[in-house]
Design a protein around this motif. Structure first.
Motif, mmCIF file in Angstrom:
data_model
loop_
_atom_site.group_PDB
_atom_site.id
_atom_site.type_symbol
_atom_site.label_atom_id
_atom_site.label_comp_id
_atom_site.label_asym_id
_atom_site.label_seq_id
_atom_site.Cartn_x
_atom_site.Cartn_y
_atom_site.Cartn_z
ATOM 1 N N ARG A 10 -5.834 -1.182 -0.425
ATOM 2 C CA ARG A 10 -4.446 -1.465 -0.071
ATOM 3 C C ARG A 10 -4.421 -2.718 0.808
ATOM 4 O O ARG A 10 -5.411 -3.058 1.447
ATOM 5 N N ILE A 11 -3.275 -3.356 0.857
ATOM 6 C CA ILE A 11 -3.090 -4.496 1.740
ATOM 7 C C ILE A 11 -1.947 -4.155 2.687
ATOM 8 O O ILE A 11 -0.858 -3.788 2.247
ATOM 9 N N ASP A 12 -2.232 -4.282 3.982
ATOM 10 C CA ASP A 12 -1.221 -4.000 4.988
ATOM 11 C C ASP A 12 -0.106 -5.040 4.861
ATOM 12 O O ASP A 12 -0.365 -6.235 4.820
ATOM 13 N N ARG A 13 1.133 -4.580 4.810
ATOM 14 C CA ARG A 13 2.269 -5.480 4.602
ATOM 15 C C ARG A 13 2.496 -6.422 5.779
ATOM 16 O O ARG A 13 2.994 -7.525 5.608
ATOM 17 N N VAL A 14 2.130 -5.995 6.971
ATOM 18 C CA VAL A 14 2.364 -6.812 8.158
ATOM 19 C C VAL A 14 1.208 -7.777 8.402
ATOM 20 O O VAL A 14 1.408 -8.987 8.513
ATOM 21 N N THR A 15 -0.002 -7.241 8.470
ATOM 22 C CA THR A 15 -1.159 -8.075 8.819
ATOM 23 C C THR A 15 -1.787 -8.764 7.617
ATOM 24 O O THR A 15 -2.582 -9.674 7.772
ATOM 25 N N LYS A 16 -1.449 -8.315 6.413
ATOM 26 C CA LYS A 16 -2.009 -8.845 5.162
ATOM 27 C C LYS A 16 -3.508 -8.592 5.028
ATOM 28 O O LYS A 16 -4.185 -9.196 4.239
ATOM 29 N N LYS A 17 -4.026 -7.648 5.815
ATOM 30 C CA LYS A 17 -5.449 -7.306 5.737
ATOM 31 C C LYS A 17 -5.651 -6.170 4.754
ATOM 32 O O LYS A 17 -4.822 -5.281 4.634
ATOM 33 N N ARG A 18 -6.776 -6.209 4.081
ATOM 34 C CA ARG A 18 -7.137 -5.171 3.130
ATOM 35 C C ARG A 18 -7.735 -3.989 3.881
ATOM 36 O O ARG A 18 -8.493 -4.155 4.829
#
Length: 101
Positions: A10-18
């Motif tokens: 998944r990719i965090d919507r806020v931090t854009k980290k996987r």
């Protein structure tokens, strides 16, 4: 069905980290339509899944249906064990998808 690609990364919507999400598996209750087999030398979960479901990726259904007989560290099954083969695979897969939305 590749259950990992849709759920695991998944990719965090806020931090854009996987990040990786834990996969949840449904409880598979005993059903009157289940089939029981006796395992033989050399039996593997993926091969049994292919024999009964024509899809070796569904090995996890057999594994989850037999938690007391199948260890999580090998595809091989000890010979002489009675193994339950659930037949309601569509229902199990739908339950899996609901758990991992």
């Amino acid at each position: 069905m590749n259950r990992i690609l849709d759920i695991y990364q998944r990719i965090d919507r806020v931090t854009k980290k996987r990040f990786y999400k834990n996969i949840e598996y449904p409880i598979i209750p005993v059903n009157i339509n289940d089939i029981y087999i006796l395992s033989r030398v050399g039996d593997r979960l993926d091969a049994i899944a292919f024999d009964f479901y024509q899809d070796s990726d569904l090995w996890w259904i057999i594994s989850r249906a037999n938690p007391d007989k199948i260890s999580g560290d090998s595809f091989f099954i000890k010979p002489g064990l009675q193994i339950r083969i659930p037949q309601n695979t569509q229902e199990i897969i739908e339950s899996f998808k609901r758990l991992n939305k």
